[in-house]
Design a protein around this motif. Sequence first.
Motif, mmCIF file in Angstrom:
data_model
loop_
_atom_site.group_PDB
_atom_site.id
_atom_site.type_symbol
_atom_site.label_atom_id
_atom_site.label_comp_id
_atom_site.label_asym_id
_atom_site.label_seq_id
_atom_site.Cartn_x
_atom_site.Cartn_y
_atom_site.Cartn_z
ATOM 1 N N CYS A 75 35.204 43.826 32.745
ATOM 2 C CA CYS A 75 33.909 43.227 32.796
ATOM 3 C C CYS A 75 33.139 44.373 32.269
ATOM 4 C CB CYS A 75 33.342 43.159 34.332
ATOM 5 S SG CYS A 75 33.884 41.591 35.067
ATOM 6 N N ARG A 102 38.539 44.966 35.750
ATOM 7 C CA ARG A 102 38.834 43.645 35.360
ATOM 8 C C ARG A 102 38.297 43.120 33.995
ATOM 9 N NH1 ARG A 102 38.978 39.852 40.269
ATOM 10 N NH2 ARG A 102 40.086 41.129 41.829
ATOM 11 N N ARG A 146 36.729 36.429 38.573
ATOM 12 C CA ARG A 146 38.199 36.380 37.986
ATOM 13 C C ARG A 146 38.204 36.713 36.627
ATOM 14 N NH1 ARG A 146 38.037 31.897 41.784
ATOM 15 N NH2 ARG A 146 37.255 30.487 39.975
ATOM 16 N N ASP A 147 37.146 36.366 35.884
ATOM 17 C CA ASP A 147 37.235 36.509 34.377
ATOM 18 C C ASP A 147 36.396 37.827 34.080
ATOM 19 O OD1 ASP A 147 39.170 34.339 34.054
ATOM 20 O OD2 ASP A 147 37.507 33.190 34.294
ATOM 21 N N PRO A 148 36.526 38.329 32.772
ATOM 22 C CA PRO A 148 35.478 39.458 32.508
ATOM 23 C C PRO A 148 34.317 38.858 32.166
ATOM 24 C CG PRO A 148 37.900 39.605 31.138
ATOM 25 C CD PRO A 148 37.881 38.330 32.069
#
Length: 281
Positions: free
Chosen positions: A130, A128, A101-103
């Motif tokens: 990443c 996203r 969900r998050d980098p």
Amino acid sequence: MTGTVLTTRRVDAYHALTVVAPGIAERFRPGHFVSVAVGGAQTSMLTRRSFSVHDVKPDYGGTVEFVFTVGGPGTAWLAERRARDTLDLVGPLGRPFPLPRDPVTCVLVGAEYGSAPLFTVADALQQRGCRVDFVLGAASSDRVFGALRARRMGETTTLTTEDGSLGMRGRVTDVLPGVIADVRADAVYACGPMETLRGVTAVAVEFDIPVQVAVEERMACGIGVCMTCVLPVIGDDGVTRMVRSCVEGPVFRGERVRFDDVGTIPFDALGAPGGGTRNVG
């Protein structure tokens, strides 16, 4: 669906087919695969061949590319296909890679042409926010797939060959600990032969970071009917079950796959002869 071959090409030791298949391209997620009928309408080769999707593009309404090596009469027949030939495909199949969900910082590991599906994963991760670093390897330089594309996409790309003809001599598992430590990786994604996935999982577990693996098991149907691709996987409840790679997979959490027992039914698996029969509700 029936797809029309758009292009065929050789990529070093491998073959790549791009097929116009809008319905599959529209529904595709990184990690999905396609199941392809081989041999033509009158063939005695009844079982399909399953291939990870390397690339999906919006061209011509939606195209799908998969990569393979010739290993028998089915893939030999596929290698002879030319533009405007038609193929019978089913897809997209399987469970795709879960995305963070998050980098976070992700190391993508591939061996041989098993690295083909990593590039759609890399694209989705980068969308996203990443960071993506690649580790690719093979026995020799002509069997390392996607090195140039990895160098374009990744923050870093580490290449290995067993004969030393490209990159560092050795296997991907030899260099993976150093890469994870250098980039301070948060997660690992891996595709390739089962022995490679076993080694990659062991490294990730040692670093206590999650690892997602796309297993390579023979899939005769691709839709969960034939049971040729079952392997032992530990569930959330701690119970080992024989699951179908094509339906419950091909993507699994690496530490949940009992690599040492692949090809067998462990005595403690649910429903195993002589054991593993307790009712877990």
